[in-house]
Design an enzyme around this catalytic site. Structure first.
Site, mmCIF file in Angstrom:
data_model
loop_
_atom_site.group_PDB
_atom_site.id
_atom_site.type_symbol
_atom_site.label_atom_id
_atom_site.label_comp_id
_atom_site.label_asym_id
_atom_site.label_seq_id
_atom_site.Cartn_x
_atom_site.Cartn_y
_atom_site.Cartn_z
ATOM 1 C CB CYS A 88 53.638 30.004 51.928
ATOM 2 S SG CYS A 88 52.569 31.463 51.978
ATOM 3 N NE ARG A 89 52.606 25.139 53.894
ATOM 4 C CZ ARG A 89 51.558 24.437 54.258
ATOM 5 N NH1 ARG A 89 51.688 23.539 55.229
ATOM 6 N NH2 ARG A 89 50.390 24.593 53.671
ATOM 7 C CB SER A 90 55.101 23.636 47.565
ATOM 8 O OG SER A 90 54.142 24.485 46.987
ATOM 9 C CG ASN B 29 52.460 26.159 43.927
ATOM 10 O OD1 ASN B 29 52.386 26.347 42.725
ATOM 11 N ND2 ASN B 29 53.574 25.768 44.486
ATOM 12 C CB CYS C 47 52.119 23.693 50.319
ATOM 13 S SG CYS C 47 52.284 25.108 49.210
ATOM 14 C CG ASP D 11 49.818 27.580 55.905
ATOM 15 O OD1 ASP D 11 50.621 28.376 55.400
ATOM 16 O OD2 ASP D 11 48.640 27.446 55.539
HETATM 17 P P1 4NP Z 1 51.018 27.521 51.362
HETATM 18 O O1 4NP Z 1 50.368 28.643 52.303
HETATM 19 O O2 4NP Z 1 50.054 26.374 51.333
HETATM 20 O O3 4NP Z 1 52.297 27.178 52.066
HETATM 21 O O4 4NP Z 1 51.225 28.175 50.002
HETATM 22 C C1 4NP Z 1 49.086 29.171 52.105
HETATM 23 C C2 4NP Z 1 48.880 30.149 51.172
HETATM 24 C C3 4NP Z 1 47.617 30.690 51.004
HETATM 25 C C4 4NP Z 1 46.576 30.249 51.780
HETATM 26 C C5 4NP Z 1 46.787 29.252 52.733
HETATM 27 C C6 4NP Z 1 48.046 28.716 52.889
HETATM 28 N N1 4NP Z 1 45.277 30.823 51.632
HETATM 29 O O5 4NP Z 1 44.390 30.541 52.471
HETATM 30 O O6 4NP Z 1 45.045 31.556 50.645
#
Ligand code: 4NP
Length: 164
Positions: free
Chosen positions: A25-27, A23, A20, A136
Site C-alpha cells: 500500500c504505502r511504500s 509493501n 512500510c 496505513d
Molecule cells: P502497507 O499496508 O504496510 O502500507 O503495505 C498493509 C498491507 C497489508 C497488511 C497491513 C498493512 N496486512 O495486514 O496484510
C-alpha cells in the site's frame, strides 16, 4: 541539518528504500512518487526501492487502490513486494519508514550505528506535517489512499529540497 543527510548531498548517487508493513500500500506509492520526481534535482542521482517489514505479501503486486492512485496522479511504476531484511542496510543509503512501528521494526534489525543512522521517518521531511506518520490505508476506500499520496508528495518535496 543532520550530518548524515549533509554527507549524502556530496554523493553522485544515493539509494533510497521506502519501507512500510506489507509493501503493497504505502511504500510502493512512496517509491512511485520519488522515482518519478527524482529528476527534479540534477545531483545526486536517486535510485528508489521499497520493502515491507513483514513477509506477508512478498512477490505480490501493489494493492489495486495504490496502483490506481499513483496512475491517476500521473506516476508510472511497476512493483513486486519484498521483505526488509538486515542485509538491506548494506544496499541502501537512506531508509524511510512510513510509521513508527515500521521504524521500530527496521531498527530492531540494525546491526550497528552505521545501519541506524540510515533510518528516518519519510514525513519528517515535510515541515508542515502534523504527524511523522503516514497512516496505513489497508482496508480503507480510495480516498484514504489519495490522502496517503498527498502526504507522500509533500514529504518527497521536502526530501528533494534536503538532498539537492
Ligand atoms: P502497507 O499496508 O504496510 O502500507 O503495505 C498493509 C498491507 C497489508 C497488511 C497491513 C498493512 N496486512 O495486514 O496484510
Amino acid at each position: 541539518m543532520n550530518s548524515y543527510l549533509q554527507s549524502l548531498r556530496e554523493k553522485d548517487v544515493i539509494r533510497v528504500e521506502m519501507v512500510c508493513l506489507g509493501n503493497i500500500c504505502r511504500s510502493p506509492i512512496a517509491a512511485a512518487v520519488l522515482a518519478n520526481r527524482a529528476n527534479e534535482i540534477e545531483s545526486p542521482k536517486i535510485i528508489v526501492t521499497s520493502s515491507g517489514t513483514s513477509s506477508w505479501h512478498v512477490g505480490e503486486s501493489a494493492h489495486r487502490l495504490s496502483e490506481k492512485t499513483w496512475t491517476l496522479a500521473g506516476y508510472e511504476h511497476s512493483h513486486s513486494a519484498r521483505q526488509f531484511l538486515a542485509e538491506n542496510f548494506d544496499q541502501v543509503d537512506l531508509i524511510l519508514a512510513m510509521d513508527l512501528s515500521n521504524q521500530a521494526n527496521i531498527l530492531s534489525l540494525a546491526r550497528n550505528e552505521v545501519d541506524r543512522e540510515k533510518v528516518f521517518m519519510l514525513r519528517s521531511f515535510d515541515p508542515a506535517a502534523p504527524s511523522v506518520e503516514v497512516p496505513d490505508p489497508w482496508g480503507s476506500e480510495v480516498e484514504a489512499y489519495q490522502e496517503v499520496l498527498a502526504m507522500i508528495e509533500a514529504a518527497v518535496s521536502g526530501l528533494l529540497r534536503t538532498l539537492r
